[in-house]
Write a protein that holds these residues in place. Structure first.
Motif, short mmCIF file in Angstrom:
data_model
loop_
_atom_site.label_atom_id
_atom_site.label_comp_id
_atom_site.label_asym_id
_atom_site.label_seq_id
_atom_site.Cartn_x
_atom_site.Cartn_y
_atom_site.Cartn_z
N TYR A 1 -11.05 66.02 -5.73
CA TYR A 1 -11.36 65.53 -4.39
C TYR A 1 -12.48 64.51 -4.39
N GLY A 2 -12.98 64.14 -5.57
CA GLY A 2 -14.09 63.21 -5.64
C GLY A 2 -15.43 63.92 -5.55
N ASP A 3 -16.48 63.15 -5.42
CA ASP A 3 -17.84 63.69 -5.34
C ASP A 3 -18.52 63.10 -4.11
N TYR A 4 -18.70 63.93 -3.10
CA TYR A 4 -19.27 63.45 -1.84
C TYR A 4 -20.69 62.95 -2.04
N GLN A 5 -21.48 63.64 -2.87
CA GLN A 5 -22.88 63.29 -3.03
C GLN A 5 -23.06 61.92 -3.68
N THR A 6 -22.20 61.59 -4.65
CA THR A 6 -22.33 60.30 -5.33
C THR A 6 -21.45 59.22 -4.72
N GLY A 7 -20.59 59.63 -3.79
CA GLY A 7 -19.70 58.65 -3.17
C GLY A 7 -18.49 58.30 -4.00
N ARG A 8 -18.23 59.09 -5.06
CA ARG A 8 -17.05 58.80 -5.91
C ARG A 8 -15.79 59.28 -5.21
N PRO A 9 -14.82 58.39 -5.00
CA PRO A 9 -13.58 58.81 -4.34
C PRO A 9 -12.73 59.67 -5.26
#
Length: 221
Positions: free
Chosen positions: A204-212
């Motif tokens: 699902y990506g990484d919300y904290q780093t902004g990685r989609p």
């Protein structure tokens, strides 16, 4: 395992077909290595050096050979508990001898075959490493580390070393690559000494780093 239940040798065929469907590319060859072979392979090359992203603990790591150990418990209560247990955490509480604690520190680590196996198998790490997505990332990291190690040792550039490694691991490997095709793979690896490899995990990506991420989890309407 589903393919192998249907017929002997069907596991590799089905796995290739499923992966081919997902990535939209033909899968010409496949290799399956069991846990014993994985440990042997890592130890043969002298272990792996890997940088661990997050310190984590897993208190529910399975002890090999004790999957069905009663841990001294008996009677109808045990059968009732097994039938009603909803998660592996429940089993770990009732059968503590089946599980062990594994720990990994953040940073550069030199891992033996057994340690590398625990690193890629861990399913219940506390914190960020407790998801299947994190486990997939660790597995990719380990594959790359093993690839880098065997290239640095020149194993894949030497037909004798390749066959020697294969003979040691043969009982733990299921593959549709024939020995008379090893030379073709060696020549291919000679062209790939410094390849640019992009690893992608379906998450699902990484919300904290902004990685989609590549998966979408739509909210129920």
């Amino acid at each position: 395992s589903t393919g192998e239940e249907q017929r002997k040798g069907g596991g590799l065929i089905l796995a290739k077909a499923v992966v081919s469907k997902i990535v939209g590319q033909p899968i010409d060859y496949g290799i399956r290595v069991d846990f014993t072979g994985f440990v042997k392979a890592v130890d043969i090359v002298g272990g792996l050096d890997m940088t661990i992203d997050n310190t984590f603990d897993d208190y529910i790591y399975p002890v090999e050979g004790k999957e069905n150990d009663s841990c001294g418990k008996s009677g109808p209560d045990m059968q009732t508990f097994i039938a009603t247990a909803s998660a592996e955490e429940d089993l770990a509480i009732f059968f503590p001898c089946r599980y062990q604690h594994v720990h990994f520190d953040k940073g550069l680590n030199h891992m033996s075959g057994q340690e590398a196996l625990e690193f890629v198998r861990s399913r219940h790490g506390l914190g960020q490493e407790g998801s299947d997505f994190a486990r997939s990332t660790r597995q990719q990291k380990t594959i790359k580390a093993f690839k880098d190690k065997i290239l640095s040792l020149g194993i894949l550039l030497n037909p004798g070393k390749v066959i020697g490694l294969y003979n040691i691991l043969q009982s733990s490997i299921d593959t549709d690559i024939n020995q008379n095709e090893f030379d073709d793979f060696i020549r291919l690896f000679q062209k790939m000494k410094e390849p640019t490899i992009t690893n992608t995990v379906l998450d699902y990506g990484d919300y904290q780093t902004g990685r989609p991420g590549l998966l979408i989890n739509p909210q129920p309407s």
